[in-house]
Each structure stands twice: as C-alpha cells, then as structure tokens.
Design a protein around this motif. Structure first.
Motif, PDB file in Angstrom:
ATOM      1  N   ALA A  27       0.835  -1.194   0.000  1.00  0.00           N
ATOM      2  CA  ALA A  27       0.000   0.000   0.000  1.00  0.00           C
ATOM      3  C   ALA A  27       0.870   1.244   0.000  1.00  0.00           C
ATOM      4  N   GLU A  28       0.381   2.253  -0.673  1.00  0.00           N
ATOM      5  CA  GLU A  28       1.083   3.520  -0.638  1.00  0.00           C
ATOM      6  C   GLU A  28       0.801   4.213   0.685  1.00  0.00           C
ATOM      7  N   VAL A  29       1.789   4.925   1.177  1.00  0.00           N
ATOM      8  CA  VAL A  29       1.597   5.737   2.369  1.00  0.00           C
ATOM      9  C   VAL A  29       1.463   7.192   1.924  1.00  0.00           C
ATOM     10  N   PRO A  30       0.692   7.994   2.644  1.00  0.00           N
ATOM     11  CA  PRO A  30       0.570   9.400   2.260  1.00  0.00           C
ATOM     12  C   PRO A  30       1.899  10.123   2.465  1.00  0.00           C
ATOM     13  N   VAL A  31       2.266  10.943   1.503  1.00  0.00           N
ATOM     14  CA  VAL A  31       3.531  11.667   1.559  1.00  0.00           C
ATOM     15  C   VAL A  31       3.278  13.144   1.291  1.00  0.00           C
ATOM     16  N   THR A  32       3.803  13.983   2.181  1.00  0.00           N
ATOM     17  CA  THR A  32       3.788  15.422   1.959  1.00  0.00           C
ATOM     18  C   THR A  32       5.013  15.767   1.126  1.00  0.00           C
ATOM     19  N   GLN A  33       4.781  16.410   0.003  1.00  0.00           N
ATOM     20  CA  GLN A  33       5.890  16.777  -0.879  1.00  0.00           C
ATOM     21  C   GLN A  33       6.538  18.064  -0.394  1.00  0.00           C
ATOM     22  N   PRO A  34       7.865  18.125  -0.443  1.00  0.00           N
ATOM     23  CA  PRO A  34       8.547  19.362  -0.042  1.00  0.00           C
ATOM     24  C   PRO A  34       8.181  20.513  -0.971  1.00  0.00           C
ATOM     25  N   GLN A  35       8.101  21.706  -0.428  1.00  0.00           N
ATOM     26  CA  GLN A  35       7.853  22.879  -1.269  1.00  0.00           C
ATOM     27  C   GLN A  35       9.076  23.210  -2.104  1.00  0.00           C
ATOM     28  N   ARG A  36      10.241  22.895  -1.537  1.00  0.00           N
ATOM     29  CA  ARG A  36      11.498  23.193  -2.217  1.00  0.00           C
ATOM     30  C   ARG A  36      12.485  22.088  -1.913  1.00  0.00           C
ATOM     31  N   LEU A  37      13.302  21.741  -2.883  1.00  0.00           N
ATOM     32  CA  LEU A  37      14.382  20.768  -2.695  1.00  0.00           C
ATOM     33  C   LEU A  37      15.712  21.455  -2.948  1.00  0.00           C
ATOM     34  N   SER A  38      16.741  21.016  -2.259  1.00  0.00           N
ATOM     35  CA  SER A  38      18.085  21.522  -2.530  1.00  0.00           C
ATOM     36  C   SER A  38      18.474  21.128  -3.958  1.00  0.00           C
ATOM     37  N   ALA A  39      19.520  21.747  -4.473  1.00  0.00           N
ATOM     38  CA  ALA A  39      19.984  21.444  -5.835  1.00  0.00           C
ATOM     39  C   ALA A  39      20.348  19.962  -5.963  1.00  0.00           C
ATOM     40  N   GLU A  40      21.022  19.419  -4.943  1.00  0.00           N
ATOM     41  CA  GLU A  40      21.397  18.005  -4.996  1.00  0.00           C
ATOM     42  C   GLU A  40      20.160  17.105  -4.966  1.00  0.00           C
ATOM     43  N   ALA A  41      19.180  17.456  -4.139  1.00  0.00           N
ATOM     44  CA  ALA A  41      17.957  16.656  -4.061  1.00  0.00           C
ATOM     45  C   ALA A  41      17.153  16.753  -5.360  1.00  0.00           C
ATOM     46  N   GLN A  42      17.188  17.896  -6.031  1.00  0.00           N
ATOM     47  CA  GLN A  42      16.513  18.018  -7.330  1.00  0.00           C
ATOM     48  C   GLN A  42      17.150  17.067  -8.349  1.00  0.00           C
ATOM     49  N   ARG A  43      18.468  17.012  -8.326  1.00  0.00           N
ATOM     50  CA  ARG A  43      19.184  16.074  -9.200  1.00  0.00           C
ATOM     51  C   ARG A  43      18.837  14.638  -8.809  1.00  0.00           C
ATOM     52  N   GLY A  44      18.745  14.399  -7.498  1.00  0.00           N
ATOM     53  CA  GLY A  44      18.383  13.079  -7.000  1.00  0.00           C
ATOM     54  C   GLY A  44      16.963  12.690  -7.372  1.00  0.00           C
ATOM     55  N   LYS A  45      16.056  13.661  -7.386  1.00  0.00           N
ATOM     56  CA  LYS A  45      14.673  13.384  -7.776  1.00  0.00           C
ATOM     57  C   LYS A  45      14.624  12.907  -9.218  1.00  0.00           C
ATOM     58  N   ALA A  46      15.382  13.555 -10.096  1.00  0.00           N
ATOM     59  CA  ALA A  46      15.411  13.145 -11.504  1.00  0.00           C
ATOM     60  C   ALA A  46      15.950  11.713 -11.636  1.00  0.00           C
ATOM     61  N   ALA A  47      17.008  11.395 -10.891  1.00  0.00           N
ATOM     62  CA  ALA A  47      17.572  10.040 -10.925  1.00  0.00           C
ATOM     63  C   ALA A  47      16.608   9.044 -10.290  1.00  0.00           C
ATOM     64  N   PHE A  48      15.961   9.444  -9.196  1.00  0.00           N
ATOM     65  CA  PHE A  48      14.972   8.590  -8.531  1.00  0.00           C
ATOM     66  C   PHE A  48      13.842   8.254  -9.503  1.00  0.00           C
ATOM     67  N   GLU A  49      13.366   9.256 -10.228  1.00  0.00           N
ATOM     68  CA  GLU A  49      12.294   9.031 -11.198  1.00  0.00           C
ATOM     69  C   GLU A  49      12.731   8.055 -12.286  1.00  0.00           C
ATOM     70  N   GLN A  50      13.985   8.138 -12.675  1.00  0.00           N
ATOM     71  CA  GLN A  50      14.504   7.265 -13.722  1.00  0.00           C
ATOM     72  C   GLN A  50      14.705   5.828 -13.234  1.00  0.00           C
ATOM     73  N   TYR A  51      15.237   5.665 -12.020  1.00  0.00           N
ATOM     74  CA  TYR A  51      15.675   4.349 -11.566  1.00  0.00           C
ATOM     75  C   TYR A  51      14.807   3.701 -10.470  1.00  0.00           C
ATOM     76  N   CYS A  52      14.158   4.494  -9.643  1.00  0.00           N
ATOM     77  CA  CYS A  52      13.557   3.968  -8.415  1.00  0.00           C
ATOM     78  C   CYS A  52      12.030   4.064  -8.367  1.00  0.00           C
ATOM     79  N   GLN A  53      11.494   5.032  -9.071  1.00  0.00           N
ATOM     80  CA  GLN A  53      10.080   5.349  -8.979  1.00  0.00           C
ATOM     81  C   GLN A  53       9.172   4.169  -9.330  1.00  0.00           C
ATOM     82  N   GLN A  54       9.565   3.353 -10.269  1.00  0.00           N
ATOM     83  CA  GLN A  54       8.710   2.251 -10.710  1.00  0.00           C
ATOM     84  C   GLN A  54       8.323   1.340  -9.543  1.00  0.00           C
ATOM     85  N   CYS A  55       9.261   1.099  -8.637  1.00  0.00           N
ATOM     86  CA  CYS A  55       8.968   0.235  -7.484  1.00  0.00           C
ATOM     87  C   CYS A  55       8.600   1.020  -6.230  1.00  0.00           C
ATOM     88  N   HIS A  56       9.234   2.155  -6.004  1.00  0.00           N
ATOM     89  CA  HIS A  56       9.068   2.880  -4.737  1.00  0.00           C
ATOM     90  C   HIS A  56       8.109   4.063  -4.811  1.00  0.00           C
TER      91      HIS A  56
END
Length: 130
Positions: A27-56
């Motif tokens: 089951a999915e858990v509710p997640v509050t999205q950050p209003q802002r991400l650091s530059a590194e986390a923004q880069r990480g979000k793009a990589a997460f979407e590419q590699y991790c999002q399908q499962c997580h």
C-alpha cells in the motif's frame, strides 16, 4: 510474576509493530511533498524518477512493487545512508516487507546515488522522519 509481565508487554509491543507493518504491505503511504528541494535533491529526484520510482512510487510512498521509503523504518538512525548505498549497489535481502529481495541496480550511476539519498532524506524530513 514480574518477569512474565515484562515478557508479555514486549510481546504485545512486537505484535503491534508487526501488525502496523502488515497494513502497509503493498500500500502507498501518504507523503507530503517538499515545497522546495536543494539542488542536490533536485538532481536526485530526476535520478529517482529514472531508476527507483517504478517500485518505490513517485515520492517514495511505495507501490505494489516496492516498499515506501518515506516510512519510519527508513529513518537515518535505523537505515543510514550506507544502507541505501548498499541496497542500490549490492541489493538487499527481504527483511521488513513482503516484496522479495531487492536486486542490485547496476544501471544507477555511482554519481547519482548520493543525490538519490539526499532526495529521499529531504522528503523524509518534511514528513517528520529524522
């Protein structure tokens, strides 16, 4: 008699914890999205979407294929950054969830791993996981 009482209290707490995990399997858990991400986390979000999002899930909320990373189980004091690094590079045996083993993810670039971890940590922080 006191020893038995402590034993049963510990058993009860363990049962409650396990029951709480079972309700989150698949089951999915509710997640509050950050209003802002650091530059590194923004880069990480793009990589997460590419590699991790399908499962997580989009923001690490989990899916039918993988556990939520925005969960108290993955707080830094229980699963530190090294645990995420090793899960990505070496895989991880099933131990908290019923999704099976996570295989190594060799397609994830080594340079992206710290940014992915930063993204997960920043989303965790917004959701009260420290």
């Amino acid at each position: 008699m006191t020893v038995n009482l402590h034993f049963f209290a510990a058993l009860f707490v363990t049962a409650v914890m396990i029951a709480g995990l079972d309700t989150a399997h698949g089951a999915e858990v509710p997640v509050t999205q950050p209003q802002r991400l650091s530059a590194e986390a923004q880069r990480g979000k793009a990589a997460f979407e590419q590699y991790c999002q399908q499962c997580h899930g989009d923001w690490g909320q989990g899916s039918q294929s993988g556990p939520p990373l925005i969960h108290k189980i993955y707080e830094p004091s229980h699963h530190g950054d090294a645990a995420f690094f090793f899960a990505i590079t070496r895989g991880s045996r099933q131990h908290h969830w019923n999704f099976g083993n996570m295989p190594p993810q060799p397609q994830v670039k080594q340079d992206d791993i710290p940014a992915i971890i930063r993204f997960v940590r920043e989303v965790q922080e917004v959701n009260g996981i420290r």
